[in-house]
Write a protein that holds these residues in place. Structure first.
Motif, PDB file in Angstrom:
ATOM      1  N   VAL A   1      -8.599 114.886  68.589  1.00  0.00           N
ATOM      2  CA  VAL A   1      -8.606 113.793  67.652  1.00  0.00           C
ATOM      3  C   VAL A   1      -9.622 112.937  68.318  1.00  0.00           C
ATOM      4  O   VAL A   1      -9.223 112.594  69.662  1.00  0.00           O
ATOM      5  CB  VAL A   1      -7.196 113.304  67.391  1.00  0.00           C
ATOM      6  CG1 VAL A   1      -6.653 112.950  68.508  1.00  0.00           C
ATOM      7  CG2 VAL A   1      -7.274 112.148  66.250  1.00  0.00           C
ATOM      8  N   LEU A   2     -10.417 112.284  67.510  1.00  0.00           N
ATOM      9  CA  LEU A   2     -11.077 111.053  68.138  1.00  0.00           C
ATOM     10  C   LEU A   2     -11.311 109.833  67.111  1.00  0.00           C
ATOM     11  O   LEU A   2     -11.299 109.912  66.034  1.00  0.00           O
ATOM     12  CB  LEU A   2     -12.517 111.739  68.206  1.00  0.00           C
ATOM     13  CG  LEU A   2     -13.981 110.908  68.644  1.00  0.00           C
ATOM     14  CD1 LEU A   2     -13.751 110.587  70.097  1.00  0.00           C
ATOM     15  CD2 LEU A   2     -15.152 111.261  68.296  1.00  0.00           C
ATOM     16  N   TRP A   3     -11.386 108.736  68.060  1.00  0.00           N
ATOM     17  CA  TRP A   3     -11.335 107.462  67.380  1.00  0.00           C
ATOM     18  C   TRP A   3     -12.683 107.003  67.746  1.00  0.00           C
ATOM     19  O   TRP A   3     -12.927 106.683  69.115  1.00  0.00           O
ATOM     20  CB  TRP A   3     -10.307 106.428  67.859  1.00  0.00           C
ATOM     21  CG  TRP A   3     -10.573 105.092  67.256  1.00  0.00           C
ATOM     22  CD1 TRP A   3     -10.102 104.295  66.137  1.00  0.00           C
ATOM     23  CD2 TRP A   3     -11.347 104.054  68.175  1.00  0.00           C
ATOM     24  NE1 TRP A   3     -10.455 103.161  66.218  1.00  0.00           N
ATOM     25  CE2 TRP A   3     -11.217 102.886  67.695  1.00  0.00           C
ATOM     26  CE3 TRP A   3     -11.685 103.708  69.573  1.00  0.00           C
ATOM     27  CZ2 TRP A   3     -11.655 101.663  67.810  1.00  0.00           C
ATOM     28  CZ3 TRP A   3     -11.963 102.839  69.975  1.00  0.00           C
ATOM     29  CH2 TRP A   3     -12.209 101.491  69.172  1.00  0.00           C
ATOM     30  N   LYS A   4     -13.627 106.664  66.680  1.00  0.00           N
ATOM     31  CA  LYS A   4     -14.914 106.429  66.991  1.00  0.00           C
ATOM     32  C   LYS A   4     -15.309 105.422  65.910  1.00  0.00           C
ATOM     33  O   LYS A   4     -16.090 105.920  64.870  1.00  0.00           O
ATOM     34  CB  LYS A   4     -16.021 107.144  67.370  1.00  0.00           C
ATOM     35  CG  LYS A   4     -17.157 106.722  67.602  1.00  0.00           C
ATOM     36  CD  LYS A   4     -17.706 106.015  68.526  1.00  0.00           C
ATOM     37  CE  LYS A   4     -19.283 105.831  68.904  1.00  0.00           C
ATOM     38  NZ  LYS A   4     -19.656 104.894  67.848  1.00  0.00           N
TER      39      LYS A   4
ATOM     40  N   ALA B   1      -8.633 112.817  72.276  1.00  0.00           N
ATOM     41  CA  ALA B   1      -7.555 113.691  73.006  1.00  0.00           C
ATOM     42  C   ALA B   1      -7.923 114.876  72.445  1.00  0.00           C
ATOM     43  O   ALA B   1      -8.187 115.029  71.288  1.00  0.00           O
ATOM     44  CB  ALA B   1      -6.154 113.074  72.740  1.00  0.00           C
ATOM     45  N   GLU B   2      -7.782 115.995  73.528  1.00  0.00           N
ATOM     46  CA  GLU B   2      -7.671 117.472  73.295  1.00  0.00           C
ATOM     47  C   GLU B   2      -6.664 117.940  73.594  1.00  0.00           C
ATOM     48  O   GLU B   2      -6.292 117.932  75.146  1.00  0.00           O
ATOM     49  CB  GLU B   2      -8.998 117.886  73.554  1.00  0.00           C
ATOM     50  CG  GLU B   2      -9.461 119.326  73.298  1.00  0.00           C
ATOM     51  CD  GLU B   2     -10.356 119.828  73.941  1.00  0.00           C
ATOM     52  OE1 GLU B   2     -11.416 120.589  73.566  1.00  0.00           O
ATOM     53  OE2 GLU B   2     -10.693 119.739  75.062  1.00  0.00           O
ATOM     54  N   VAL B   3      -6.179 118.942  73.062  1.00  0.00           N
ATOM     55  CA  VAL B   3      -4.964 119.829  73.591  1.00  0.00           C
ATOM     56  C   VAL B   3      -5.268 121.367  73.180  1.00  0.00           C
ATOM     57  O   VAL B   3      -5.734 121.565  72.016  1.00  0.00           O
ATOM     58  CB  VAL B   3      -3.669 119.436  72.889  1.00  0.00           C
ATOM     59  CG1 VAL B   3      -2.525 120.432  73.512  1.00  0.00           C
ATOM     60  CG2 VAL B   3      -3.346 117.974  73.265  1.00  0.00           C
ATOM     61  N   ASN B   4      -5.176 122.382  74.098  1.00  0.00           N
ATOM     62  CA  ASN B   4      -5.556 123.589  73.892  1.00  0.00           C
ATOM     63  C   ASN B   4      -4.430 124.541  74.624  1.00  0.00           C
ATOM     64  O   ASN B   4      -3.906 124.364  75.503  1.00  0.00           O
ATOM     65  CB  ASN B   4      -6.775 124.191  74.794  1.00  0.00           C
ATOM     66  CG  ASN B   4      -8.066 122.907  74.752  1.00  0.00           C
ATOM     67  OD1 ASN B   4      -8.365 123.194  73.235  1.00  0.00           O
ATOM     68  ND2 ASN B   4      -8.683 122.426  75.536  1.00  0.00           N
TER      69      ASN B   4
ATOM     70  N   ALA C   1      -7.001 113.314  77.983  1.00  0.00           N
ATOM     71  CA  ALA C   1      -7.448 112.037  77.060  1.00  0.00           C
ATOM     72  C   ALA C   1      -9.087 111.684  77.793  1.00  0.00           C
ATOM     73  O   ALA C   1      -9.139 111.896  78.907  1.00  0.00           O
ATOM     74  CB  ALA C   1      -6.436 110.967  77.602  1.00  0.00           C
ATOM     75  N   SER C   2      -9.609 111.333  76.684  1.00  0.00           N
ATOM     76  CA  SER C   2     -11.097 110.913  77.012  1.00  0.00           C
ATOM     77  C   SER C   2     -11.481 109.648  76.600  1.00  0.00           C
ATOM     78  O   SER C   2     -11.167 109.234  75.570  1.00  0.00           O
ATOM     79  CB  SER C   2     -11.923 112.272  76.485  1.00  0.00           C
ATOM     80  OG  SER C   2     -11.505 113.451  76.889  1.00  0.00           O
TER      81      SER C   2
ATOM     82  N   GLY D   1     -21.561 107.428  79.614  1.00  0.00           N
ATOM     83  CA  GLY D   1     -20.542 107.668  80.546  1.00  0.00           C
ATOM     84  C   GLY D   1     -19.242 108.170  79.735  1.00  0.00           C
ATOM     85  O   GLY D   1     -18.965 107.983  78.662  1.00  0.00           O
ATOM     86  N   GLN D   2     -18.715 109.114  80.508  1.00  0.00           N
ATOM     87  CA  GLN D   2     -17.483 110.040  79.910  1.00  0.00           C
ATOM     88  C   GLN D   2     -16.397 110.047  80.998  1.00  0.00           C
ATOM     89  O   GLN D   2     -16.789 110.505  82.104  1.00  0.00           O
ATOM     90  CB  GLN D   2     -17.955 111.354  79.254  1.00  0.00           C
ATOM     91  CG  GLN D   2     -16.753 111.998  78.551  1.00  0.00           C
ATOM     92  CD  GLN D   2     -17.106 113.223  78.110  1.00  0.00           C
ATOM     93  OE1 GLN D   2     -18.590 113.527  77.753  1.00  0.00           O
ATOM     94  NE2 GLN D   2     -16.311 114.273  77.786  1.00  0.00           N
ATOM     95  N   LEU D   3     -15.236 109.946  80.871  1.00  0.00           N
ATOM     96  CA  LEU D   3     -14.097 110.118  81.443  1.00  0.00           C
ATOM     97  C   LEU D   3     -12.915 110.759  80.865  1.00  0.00           C
ATOM     98  O   LEU D   3     -12.619 110.556  79.893  1.00  0.00           O
ATOM     99  CB  LEU D   3     -13.610 108.627  82.288  1.00  0.00           C
ATOM    100  CG  LEU D   3     -12.336 108.826  83.170  1.00  0.00           C
ATOM    101  CD1 LEU D   3     -12.812 109.404  84.300  1.00  0.00           C
ATOM    102  CD2 LEU D   3     -11.824 107.353  83.315  1.00  0.00           C
ATOM    103  N   ASP D   4     -12.720 112.127  81.359  1.00  0.00           N
ATOM    104  CA  ASP D   4     -11.577 112.808  81.032  1.00  0.00           C
ATOM    105  C   ASP D   4     -10.530 113.090  82.086  1.00  0.00           C
ATOM    106  O   ASP D   4     -10.970 113.270  83.322  1.00  0.00           O
ATOM    107  CB  ASP D   4     -12.064 114.197  80.656  1.00  0.00           C
ATOM    108  CG  ASP D   4     -13.334 114.238  79.749  1.00  0.00           C
ATOM    109  OD1 ASP D   4     -13.193 114.074  78.527  1.00  0.00           O
ATOM    110  OD2 ASP D   4     -14.608 114.380  80.149  1.00  0.00           O
TER     111      ASP D   4
END
Length: 736
Positions: free
Chosen positions: A575-578, A588-591, A614-615, A626-629
């Protein structure tokens, strides 16, 4: 004594790599300043010694060379910022301590320019550099250097060096003794050595004798003690050739063989000969700046109301055959421009088209060409034009124009039309939208060559596989797609190989607990990646059912089920909020995944794991993102990954990442943490014809098991091109 010769791999690289690149980049491609020479370490300098110069911002450089004393190696440099340069290098040197008689070494360099030259005053350029700052330290050196152009064709540099640059001719020390390089520190920061120990002066001169030929001379404190078996070598591991340098003078030349590449030769210390080839490409300067595609159709101004009273009145909208005819004509015209008209909503005064861009690197160019065609296809009563971009089957942004503004501003700067356009999140539902025929369900496929490459592995510099790949997708409805790939290996040197002392059958027959014990208590989640290569059976790298959705403003979702990638299958959710005009995005990603078998496409091993991250994404401006996971990785370790990416308007992108988790340094393998860089070069930059295809690859530290993630297509990168920062960064191509 037998003279060391280039290995077959080196000869193949020298013979084929540069011509291939040269073929992709025709004469006229932009590169570094003609006076700048890349040294053996892939940064501006002379032969071994550096200068304080910088390449033009964004320039990507590469050096491939061989010397009788320094071995062979390749370096890739990137001008990260106008005053910051970085280099990743891969070299090979003799080492009797190793079973095969040599060591392959990867290292990372950084240079920062403190001052720029004042052409009208006395001030030179001044830079400070860290050489082999992440590595074993065998090539470790630090320096401060100043450079001054004494004449249009004469450049002089001088400075102080530590480490290798001070292995002879030292003039004293400002600090304690320098630590001895240690192979066990491979891939870690060498900060304990920075600017410590003996220091020595160095200097170099570059004279541009002709427009193509530059002569080089330097005094260097690097006497190659270890390579020549000198007793002063602090690490007496390398083979002794007993061929010490005669002096500290190096002489060389650099010949500009073409607009974008050079060939050089040099003599080290009056004894050892070397050659190198270098390449420098500037993403800001394409070989075909204006492109080779046809010019777009011009805006068609509306006729006066008296000339078309029916069209201006809007009465045409009551005709049920009007929209299908207009939609077909516009769809056919857009198809010639590489756009797919997915759906259209039309009233007497407003038209919205939803397009999928399949051709242009910059979304702004696709939108600009769409707007032009709308002025030609729509009746004059339609004043409001809306172009909605569709990515991954989802409407992700809408740009609204007044038709009168488009007619008025066509021949002005693109910024003026941007100022009067409105960018918004598209409506989740529009009952007036009519889907174009053939959009869904829709089957697409392609058959072509498959080429995978592994670079700079410590055991083998070049691994490759050549085969054929069949790609297919079946879009059931917009956003819901079945897609997959079949791949057949034909040949290559990337053979299947098990890590450690076990065979592949040992791994297939063992329980997962036994595999974990064999790996020191850490699940083998990526360190066995070579067992997935070299398989002559028909492979299925991916086969998934993917559902993308845009259920609410600024909210995007994804569910992917199936064979997610070569090594894992399962279910991936995101799911992404943008918001469309926000620089910030949160996701957020769950696998839940299971390890795939090493040979059989539809078999699985008994390792299952749930990963979650969480990203946060942030557009920093000037092409930087920039990206932080933060979360849990495949081996069950927890930690964070920090990424920095730079995109250019031409479509180039360069990125780097670091990952640190709670696994110990020893369990994490080489370098104690995972890190890597990647480069993507668009085909349209080199060929001049519009295309969204690109070539490139990634280079990372030794593939171990810490900080490893499932390889999925993240939503942010699906929608990013059509949101505010990227759209406006490429807005200069709106009228192209």
């Amino acid at each position: 004594m037998t003279k060391r010769r280039p290995t077959p791999t080196t000869r193949r690289l020298l013979a084929s790599a540069l011509p291939v690149v040269a073929a992709l980049v025709p004469a006229g491609a932009g590169l570094a300043d003609p006076g700048i020479v890349l040294n053996r370490y892939a940064l501006p300098g002379a032969i071994d010694t550096p200068s304080a110069e910088m390449m033009p911002d964004g320039t990507l450089g590469a050096v491939l060379g061989y010397s009788g004393v320094g071995g062979n190696g390749v370096g890739v440099s990137f001008q990260v910022l106008p005053r910051v340069s970085a280099v990743l290098r891969y070299g090979k040197f003799d080492n009797e301590a190793m079973a095969h008689g040599y060591t392959r070494e990867r290292s990372f360099d950084l240079r920062l320019q403190l001052l720029t030259e004042d052409p009208d005053g006395w001030r030179p350029s001044v830079a400070v550099g860290l050489q082999d700052m992440i590595g074993t330290g065998y090539y470790s050196s630090e320096y401060i250097v100043a450079t001054r152009n004494l004449a249009p064709r004469l450049r002089v540099s001088a400075g102080l060096g530590w480490g290798r640059l001070a292995s002879s001719g030292g003039i004293g020390s400002l600090s304690d003794d320098r630590p001895v390089p240690d192979a066990s520190d491979r891939g870690r920061l060498t900060n304990a050595s920075w600017f410590r120990g003996e220091m020595a002066p160095f200097a170099n001169i570059a004279w541009q004798a002709t427009d193509k030929l530059t002569l080089l001379a330097e005094y260097s404190g690097d006497d190659y003690a270890c390579e020549t078996g000198d007793d002063s070598c602090p690490v007496p591991l390398w083979r002794s050739d007993d061929e010490a340098l005669k002096n500290n003078l190096n002489l060389g030349l650099n010949y500009r063989a073409g607009q974008h590449y050079n060939i050089g030769a040099y003599v080290l210390g009056g004894r050892h000969f070397g050659i190198q080839a270098s390449l420098a490409l500037n993403p800001r300067q394409a070989p075909y700046p204006s492109g080779l595609e046809k010019a777009p159709a011009p805006v068609r101004p509306r006729v006066a109301p008296a000339a078309d009273p029916e069209g201006w009145s809007g009465r045409w909208s009551a005709d049920p055959t009007a929209q299908p005819a207009i939609q077909k004509a516009l769809g056919d015209a857009l198809a010639k421009e590489g756009q797919t008209l997915e759906s259209m909503a039309l009233t007497a005064t407003r038209a919205e088209v939803r397009i999928r861009n399949t051709r242009h690197i910059q979304q702004a160019e696709a939108i600009g060409r769409t707007v032009r065609l709308m002025t030609r296809a729509l009746p004059p009563s339609v004043e409001t034009l809306v172009v909605t971009s569709v990515e991954g089957g989802m409407p992700v942004s809408s740009l609204t124009f007044r038709r009168s503004d488009v007619e008025r501003l066509e021949n002005t700067e693109a910024g003026r039309i941007a100022a009067v356009a409105t960018l918004t999140d598209p409506a989740a539902r529009n009952d007036l939208l009519v889907q174009s025929p053939g959009i869904a369900p829709r089957f697409q496929w392609s058959l072509g060559p498959s080429f995978t490459v592994g670079l700079f592995d410590p055991d083998e510099p070049l691994r490759y596989e050549v085969g054929a790949a069949l790609n297919g997708s079946y879009e059931l409805t917009p956003g819901l797609t079945v897609k997959g790939t079949l791949r057949q290996r034909l040949f290559g040197n990337a053979d299947q190989k098990a890590p450690g002392t076990w065979t592949i059958d040992d791994y297939r027959n063992a329980t997962w607990d036994q595999i974990v014990d064999e790996n020191g208590g850490i699940p083998r989640v990526r360190s066995d990646s070579r067992m997935y290569s070299g398989n002559d059976r028909l492979q299925v790298p991916q086969l998934v059912l993917n559902w993308n959705a845009h259920p609410a403003p600024a909210i995007y979702t994804r569910v992917t089920v199936g064979l997610l990638e070569t090594m894992y299958g399962g279910i991936s959710t995101e799911v992404l909020w943008k918001p469309v005009e926000s620089r910030l995005a949160l996701g957020a990603e769950v696998n839940r995944v299971r390890k795939r078998d090493y040979r059989d496409a539809f078999e699985f091993l008994d390792y299952e794991v749930t990963t979650a991250h969480a990203s946060a994404y942030y557009e920093l401006g000037d092409g930087f993102m920039g990206q932080l996971d933060v979360g849990k990785y495949l081996a069950g370790d927890t930690g964070a990954t920090l990424s920095l990416r730079r995109d250019f308007a031409s479509g180039w992108s360069v990125s780097a990442y670091v990952t640190k988790t709670d696994l110990s340094d020893d369990d994490s393998g080489e370098g104690s943490f995972d890190k890597g860089v990647s480069v993507q070069i668009p085909m349209n930059w080199a060929l001049g014809t519009p295309s969204k295809r690109s070539v490139g690859g990634s280079i990372s530290s030794n593939t171990r098991d810490s900080g490893q993630r499932v390889r999925t297509e993240r939503l942010y990168h699906v929608i990013r091109d059509s949101h505010s920062t990227k759209v406006y960064d490429g807005w200069g191509r709106f009228w192209r």
